[in-house]
Design a protein around this motif. Structure first.
Motif, short mmCIF file in Angstrom:
data_model
loop_
_atom_site.label_atom_id
_atom_site.label_comp_id
_atom_site.label_asym_id
_atom_site.label_seq_id
_atom_site.Cartn_x
_atom_site.Cartn_y
_atom_site.Cartn_z
N ASN A 73 0.88 14.73 20.14
CA ASN A 73 1.88 14.83 21.21
C ASN A 73 3.22 14.29 20.72
O ASN A 73 3.60 13.16 21.05
N PRO A 74 3.94 15.08 19.91
CA PRO A 74 5.24 14.63 19.41
C PRO A 74 6.16 14.24 20.56
O PRO A 74 6.22 14.92 21.58
N GLY A 75 6.83 13.12 20.41
CA GLY A 75 7.72 12.65 21.45
C GLY A 75 7.06 11.70 22.43
O GLY A 75 7.74 11.14 23.31
N ALA A 76 5.75 11.52 22.32
CA ALA A 76 5.05 10.59 23.21
C ALA A 76 5.48 9.15 22.90
O ALA A 76 5.89 8.83 21.79
N THR A 77 5.40 8.30 23.90
CA THR A 77 5.72 6.88 23.73
C THR A 77 4.44 6.07 23.78
O THR A 77 3.49 6.42 24.49
N LEU A 78 4.41 4.99 23.02
CA LEU A 78 3.24 4.12 22.97
C LEU A 78 3.64 2.70 23.31
O LEU A 78 4.55 2.14 22.71
N VAL A 79 2.95 2.12 24.28
CA VAL A 79 3.11 0.71 24.64
C VAL A 79 1.80 0.00 24.32
O VAL A 79 0.74 0.43 24.77
N ARG A 80 1.88 -1.04 23.50
CA ARG A 80 0.68 -1.81 23.18
C ARG A 80 0.74 -3.15 23.90
O ARG A 80 1.77 -3.82 23.91
N ARG A 81 -0.39 -3.52 24.50
CA ARG A 81 -0.51 -4.86 25.07
C ARG A 81 -1.70 -5.54 24.42
O ARG A 81 -2.84 -5.10 24.55
#
Length: 199
Positions: free
Chosen positions: A32-40
């Motif tokens: 999914n190019p352009g997807a954002t990832l948030v890691r917690r």
């Protein structure tokens, strides 16, 4: 697409479950190019456990909360907002003493809120977080998959289902405490499962 990755190991580094979660997130990102990832990382950013003071804060009307109560509820609000914004949720879940970690339990306690992420109806509870995909990377020292000692998956299925998250897939890395050969085999099998889950 928004991806939320939850690392629930007590280890900030060297965690097998975090390795699985990282690999799952990387595959979703690649697809999914352009997807954002948030890691917690719940070890690096530990969330407070559910205690009496927290319950009092949650059951006090918002306009009547003390500053301390408002600050405590805001911590849970932030986790709920992350989940609500996510299209895909990736969870790294090691097995500690046959169950999930206290870190992951505290996360569930924070995001499960009546009339926000679930509601009660005359026909029973209804989850309000539907329409999201969930991937869970499970790491275990022994072999528990589909056996009587695996209390993780039934619990996770119950919690996710309760919140409306019905599209859940699991990837397993088992035998991590059984020596180097077992670790190598477990990692190879987990990688194969990731490839099968995320074509």
């Amino acid at each position: 697409m928004n991806i939320l990755q939850i690392n629930s190991s007590a280890r900030s580094t060297g965690s097998a479950s975090t390795r699985l979660a990282d690999a799952l997130s990387a595959r979703v990102l690649a697809a999914n190019p352009g997807a954002t990832l948030v890691r917690r990382d719940l070890a690096a950013q530990p969330h407070p456990v559910l205690d009496e003071a927290t319950l009092q804060a949650l059951f006090t009307p918002a306009d009547q909360r003390s500053a301390e109560q408002a600050a405590r509820v805001a911590l849970d609000d932030a986790l709920i907002a992350q989940v609500q914004a996510a299209d895909v949720i990736v969870v790294g879940a090691p097995m500690y003493n046959f169950g999930i970690t206290v870190q992951l339990k505290s996360w569930f306690d924070a995001i499960a809120r009546a009339n926000v992420t679930f509601k009660y109806t005359e026909n029973g509870p209804v989850g309000l977080l539907s329409g999201k995909k969930v991937y869970v990377g499970l790491s275990r020292g022994g072999m528990h998959r589909n056996g009587p000692t695996d209390s993780q998956v039934p619990f996770l299925n119950t919690m996710f289902g309760f919140l409306g998250l019905s599209d859940v897939q699991y990837v397993y890395s088992e035998g991590m405490g059984m020596g180097p050969d077992a670790v190598a085999k477990a990692q190879a099998q987990a990688d194969a499962e990731i490839n099968a889950v995320l074509v």
